[in-house]
Design a protein around this motif. Structure first.
Motif, PDB file in Angstrom:
ATOM      1  N   VAL A 217       0.837  -1.199   0.000  1.00  0.00           N
ATOM      2  CA  VAL A 217       0.000   0.000   0.000  1.00  0.00           C
ATOM      3  C   VAL A 217       0.875   1.255   0.000  1.00  0.00           C
ATOM      4  O   VAL A 217       1.952   1.272   0.609  1.00  0.00           O
ATOM      5  CB  VAL A 217      -0.920   0.036   1.245  1.00  0.00           C
ATOM      6  N   ARG A 218       0.418   2.293  -0.701  1.00  0.00           N
ATOM      7  CA  ARG A 218       1.007   3.624  -0.563  1.00  0.00           C
ATOM      8  C   ARG A 218      -0.140   4.619  -0.442  1.00  0.00           C
ATOM      9  O   ARG A 218      -1.128   4.515  -1.180  1.00  0.00           O
ATOM     10  CB  ARG A 218       1.839   4.028  -1.792  1.00  0.00           C
ATOM     11  N   ASN A 219      -0.001   5.558   0.461  1.00  0.00           N
ATOM     12  CA  ASN A 219      -1.007   6.599   0.599  1.00  0.00           C
ATOM     13  C   ASN A 219      -0.385   7.939   0.248  1.00  0.00           C
ATOM     14  O   ASN A 219       0.593   8.358   0.863  1.00  0.00           O
ATOM     15  CB  ASN A 219      -1.548   6.628   2.036  1.00  0.00           C
ATOM     16  N   VAL A 220      -0.952   8.581  -0.743  1.00  0.00           N
ATOM     17  CA  VAL A 220      -0.335   9.804  -1.246  1.00  0.00           C
ATOM     18  C   VAL A 220      -1.408  10.845  -1.553  1.00  0.00           C
ATOM     19  O   VAL A 220      -2.536  10.515  -1.906  1.00  0.00           O
ATOM     20  CB  VAL A 220       0.533   9.455  -2.498  1.00  0.00           C
ATOM     21  N   ALA A 221      -1.039  12.106  -1.354  1.00  0.00           N
ATOM     22  CA  ALA A 221      -1.964  13.199  -1.682  1.00  0.00           C
ATOM     23  C   ALA A 221      -1.376  14.009  -2.823  1.00  0.00           C
ATOM     24  O   ALA A 221      -0.157  14.077  -2.979  1.00  0.00           O
ATOM     25  CB  ALA A 221      -2.166  14.097  -0.462  1.00  0.00           C
TER      26      ALA A 221
ATOM     27  N   GLN B 197      -4.007   3.849 -16.902  1.00  0.00           N
ATOM     28  CA  GLN B 197      -2.832   3.007 -17.069  1.00  0.00           C
ATOM     29  C   GLN B 197      -2.735   1.935 -15.997  1.00  0.00           C
ATOM     30  O   GLN B 197      -2.037   0.955 -16.165  1.00  0.00           O
ATOM     31  CB  GLN B 197      -1.581   3.874 -17.100  1.00  0.00           C
ATOM     32  N   SER B 198      -3.397   2.127 -14.905  1.00  0.00           N
ATOM     33  CA  SER B 198      -3.327   1.096 -13.875  1.00  0.00           C
ATOM     34  C   SER B 198      -4.303  -0.020 -14.193  1.00  0.00           C
ATOM     35  O   SER B 198      -4.427  -0.985 -13.468  1.00  0.00           O
ATOM     36  CB  SER B 198      -3.597   1.688 -12.496  1.00  0.00           C
ATOM     37  N   GLY B 199      -5.003   0.109 -15.296  1.00  0.00           N
ATOM     38  CA  GLY B 199      -5.863  -0.978 -15.722  1.00  0.00           C
ATOM     39  C   GLY B 199      -7.225  -0.965 -15.059  1.00  0.00           C
ATOM     40  O   GLY B 199      -7.993  -1.909 -15.194  1.00  0.00           O
ATOM     41  N   VAL B 200      -7.524   0.100 -14.366  1.00  0.00           N
ATOM     42  CA  VAL B 200      -8.831   0.171 -13.741  1.00  0.00           C
ATOM     43  C   VAL B 200      -9.924   0.294 -14.791  1.00  0.00           C
ATOM     44  O   VAL B 200     -10.999  -0.261 -14.657  1.00  0.00           O
ATOM     45  CB  VAL B 200      -8.889   1.355 -12.751  1.00  0.00           C
TER      46      VAL B 200
ATOM     47  N   HIS C  28      -3.857   0.849  -8.993  1.00  0.00           N
ATOM     48  CA  HIS C  28      -2.948  -0.259  -8.715  1.00  0.00           C
ATOM     49  C   HIS C  28      -1.768  -0.206  -9.649  1.00  0.00           C
ATOM     50  O   HIS C  28      -1.907   0.068 -10.830  1.00  0.00           O
ATOM     51  CB  HIS C  28      -3.677  -1.596  -8.914  1.00  0.00           C
ATOM     52  N   TYR C  29      -0.612  -0.453  -9.104  1.00  0.00           N
ATOM     53  CA  TYR C  29       0.557  -0.593  -9.951  1.00  0.00           C
ATOM     54  C   TYR C  29       1.344  -1.786  -9.429  1.00  0.00           C
ATOM     55  O   TYR C  29       1.683  -1.853  -8.255  1.00  0.00           O
ATOM     56  CB  TYR C  29       1.417   0.668  -9.910  1.00  0.00           C
ATOM     57  N   LYS C  30       1.628  -2.705 -10.344  1.00  0.00           N
ATOM     58  CA  LYS C  30       2.214  -3.984  -9.946  1.00  0.00           C
ATOM     59  C   LYS C  30       1.374  -4.549  -8.806  1.00  0.00           C
ATOM     60  O   LYS C  30       0.164  -4.619  -8.939  1.00  0.00           O
ATOM     61  CB  LYS C  30       3.686  -3.804  -9.593  1.00  0.00           C
ATOM     62  N   ASP C  31       1.973  -4.861  -7.674  1.00  0.00           N
ATOM     63  CA  ASP C  31       1.132  -5.438  -6.618  1.00  0.00           C
ATOM     64  C   ASP C  31       0.771  -4.435  -5.549  1.00  0.00           C
ATOM     65  O   ASP C  31       0.389  -4.799  -4.446  1.00  0.00           O
ATOM     66  CB  ASP C  31       1.861  -6.616  -5.970  1.00  0.00           C
TER      67      ASP C  31
ATOM     68  N   LEU D  24       6.433   7.570 -13.001  1.00  0.00           N
ATOM     69  CA  LEU D  24       5.768   8.180 -11.852  1.00  0.00           C
ATOM     70  C   LEU D  24       5.317   7.104 -10.866  1.00  0.00           C
ATOM     71  O   LEU D  24       5.527   7.216  -9.659  1.00  0.00           O
ATOM     72  CB  LEU D  24       4.582   9.038 -12.308  1.00  0.00           C
ATOM     73  N   PHE D  25       4.717   6.032 -11.391  1.00  0.00           N
ATOM     74  CA  PHE D  25       4.322   4.922 -10.514  1.00  0.00           C
ATOM     75  C   PHE D  25       5.532   4.411  -9.734  1.00  0.00           C
ATOM     76  O   PHE D  25       5.478   4.221  -8.518  1.00  0.00           O
ATOM     77  CB  PHE D  25       3.756   3.764 -11.340  1.00  0.00           C
TER      78      PHE D  25
END
Ligand code: GDP
Length: 596
Positions: free
Chosen positions: A6-10, A29-32, A65-68, A187-188
């Motif tokens: 997990v990462r939490n970013v603003a 790009q995250s495939g959502v 999501h990026y990678k896992d 960026l990811f």
């Protein structure tokens, strides 16, 4: 334990610098978004007013999501801090992305949020966006951002932050300007590298700090916050600790638990440290509350929600209910709507008054209340409002205290003198002045809140719409004294056909009034320049359309002080003879007159 998944970013960005585009692109790009699913609605800006005013008020959550790794992206209020909202939001994250337009550079509006982020020791990623623009000047903007970070006392580590260049629109980010543009992977990757994973004890007793409240007609209040310790699950025995009242605790069960995914909330059975969750089913949940394990309730300390500094009366004004012929907004409608706002806005206060048609609404400054007013008007509520009044306090020694704000002004050089003069008249103290690389001047004032009432319009007029004004509450301080010739208000008269309208213009309404159609001047200066006493000269010109006056200041004034309609003779009678200087068939001049 760290939650590496997990990462939490603003994201901190000035309006139009590309936050929405960037988040859309990260989502894509995250495939959502599946192949055939369009990005219909832009994610982050649902509130038109935010855009118009160049600020963002609502905070929203998105997850990509990026990678896992799941990256929770939290929108920050772009500017005005209504009751500590910025800090609350930033406390959920471990890092921020400062997004800056490669042409415009860093804007002062983002300074407040950035300062808070730095104070909270958050990690920073700088992303210079719109490098595809022909006029982009990314290298210079990098220098400007570094300068800004130094100005704001960033730590060495923060100054050493990664810089990226992006075109959110074209869908890529690069680490160096001459790298081959491909996609958002850089960026990811930078988010994963530079923003620490959330930390905590997953086996400890549950603690969730409620940072935001969402409200939904059907499920009621929804608490949003981060799991700080342990795990939270549906059906768990929980205790809700009230933020205001340490003795107030309530055994609760949540009915639904969600995490964010893409643009939606997804129901989950449980969530552990680092997760940003939304919780429904607890009616009495408030910002700042801690939701914790029933057998070991421990509150998480939380910054105090700041008190309102300014109030306005909202009044029913017999207007029809939008879209419903024959129905009128009643005091009940108005009251319900105002009280509903309290569900999500913690820094607002609503009180009934002696009159059933009138409610006293208090908030954090004029901008805060004007956003509420505009939102309500857009929803179709018609009502009248009074002039704002600041809320005074007294200290232990009985001194009168007033709210003070910091005003940041950016203006082209030619206007700086006027603005300094105008704000000084309003007891503003100039505390800093610098010239930006584009030649504009940045001024910083400490000024009583009352000095800013009604100033925004005047500011825009005096800078021909080119100035930027930002204010931030600074605290209460001993009363700075009355403004010159302002407290009592001034008398003004204007004529329409046979009649002279006579009104008491409030103290802050100054300058020349205009009237439509054709925007002709019909009233004169009320108060002399430089705050010096001068005779008021009222040039009463012929105008047919008094009732059609369409100038914000004239309109406001008329609303506030229903003018008495007098004939020219009556007007003359009304004025003390020794104040009357000159009367002609079309104009009268009087000496400055002060009314209590
Ligand atoms: P926000 O207000 O920060 O959410 O900004 P938006 O994402 O709405 O973008 C504002 C404007 O800038 C829109 O017209 C976008 O199309 C444009 N924009 C965003 N990113 C880029 C970019 O990388 N390059 C260019 N040329 N325009 C961009």
């Amino acid at each position: 334990t760290k939650r590496e998944d997990v990462r939490n970013v603003a994201i901190i960005a000035h309006v139009d610098h590309g936050k929405t585009t960037l988040v859309d692109e990260l989502l894509k790009q995250s495939g959502v978004f599946r192949e055939n699913q369009e990005v219909q609605e832009r994610v982050m800006d649902s509130n038109d007013i935010e855009r118009e005013r160049g600020i963002t008020i609502l905070s929203k959550n998105t997850a990509v999501h990026y990678k896992d790794v799941k990256i929770n992206i939290i929108d920050t209020p772009g500017h005005a801090d209504f009751g500590g909202e910025v800090e609350r939001v930033l406390k959920m994250v471990d890092g921020v992305i400062l997004l800056v337009d490669a042409f415009e550079g860093a804007m002062p509006q983002t300074k407040f949020v950035l300062r808070k982020a730095l104070e909270l020791n958050l990690h920073v990623i700088v992303c210079i966006n719109k490098i595809d623009r022909p006029e982009a000047r990314p290298e210079e903007v990098v220098d400007e951002v570094l300068e800004l970070l130094m100005d704001l006392d960033a730590s060495d580590e923060q100054l050493d932050c990664p810089f990226l260049y992006a075109s959110a629109k074209a869908g890529y980010a690069v680490r160096n300007l001459d790298d081959k543009p491909e996609n958002m992977a850089p960026l990811f990757e930078t988010i994963l590298d530079a923003i620490p994973a959330p930390e905590g004890d997953p086996d400890g007793d549950t603690q969730v700090l409620i940072s935001t409240i969402d409200y939904n007609e059907y499920v009621g209040r929804i608490g949003i916050g981060k799991v700080e310790r342990g795990t939270i699950s549906v059906n768990q025995d929980l205790m809700l600790l009230n933020h205001h009242d340490p003795d107030k605790r309530e055994r609760v069960k949540i009915s639904k638990l969600y995490e964010f995914d893409g643009l939606s909330k997804v129901e989950v059975k449980s969530a552990t440290i680092g997760a940003i969750v939304a919780i429904s089913g607890i009616a009495d949940i408030h910002i700042g509350d801690t939701l914790c394990a029933g057998d070991n309730p421990e509150a998480i300390p939380f910054q105090k929600i700041s008190e309102p500094t300014l109030s306005m009366n909202f009044l029913v004004n017999d207007s029809p209910l939008a879209g419903q012929e024959g129905k009128y907004i009643t005091s009940r409608h108005l009251r319900d709507r105002l009280y509903r706002e309290l569900n999500t806005d913690v820094s607002l206060r609503v009180e009934d008054t002696d009159t059933t048609e009138c409610f006293k609404v208090s908030g954090r400054g004029e901008l805060h209340l004007s956003v509420l007013i505009e939102n309500m008007r857009r929803e179709g509520y018609e009502f009248a409002v009074s002039k704002p009044e600041v809320l005074y306090h007294t200290d232990d020694r009985g001194r009168k205290l007033e709210p003070i704000e910091i005003a940041y002004v950016d203006v082209p050089e030619e206007f700086s003198g006027t603005i300094i003069q105008k704000l000084s008249e309003r007891k503003g103290e100039l505390q800093g002045m610098s010239t930006a690389s584009d030649g504009s001047v940045r001024l910083e004032f400490s000024i009583p809140s009352r000095g800013l009432i009604g100033f925004r319009n005047e500011f825009l007029t005096s800078t021909k719409g080119t100035g930027i004004l930002n204010t931030m509450f600074d605290g209460y301080a001993p009363y700075k004294g009355d403004f010159p010739y302002r407290k009592q208000g001034s008398l003004i008269a204007f004529e329409s056909g046979e009649t002279v309208t006579y009104g008491l213009f409030s103290a802050q309404e100054r300058g020349t009034l205009f009237v439509g159609p054709g925007e002709k001047v019909y009233g004169g200066m009320v108060i002399g320049q430089n705050g010096k006493a001068e005779d008021i000269e009222l040039n009463v010109c012929k105008t047919k359309h008094l009732t059609n006056t369409r100038s914000s200041s004239a309109d406001d004034a008329l609303k506030l002080v229903p003018p008495k309609i007098l004939s020219l003779e009556q007007a003359i009678e009304f004025i003390d003879q020794d104040e009357l200087l000159e009367v002609t068939p079309t104009s009268l001049r009087i000496r400055k007159r002060i009314l209590d």
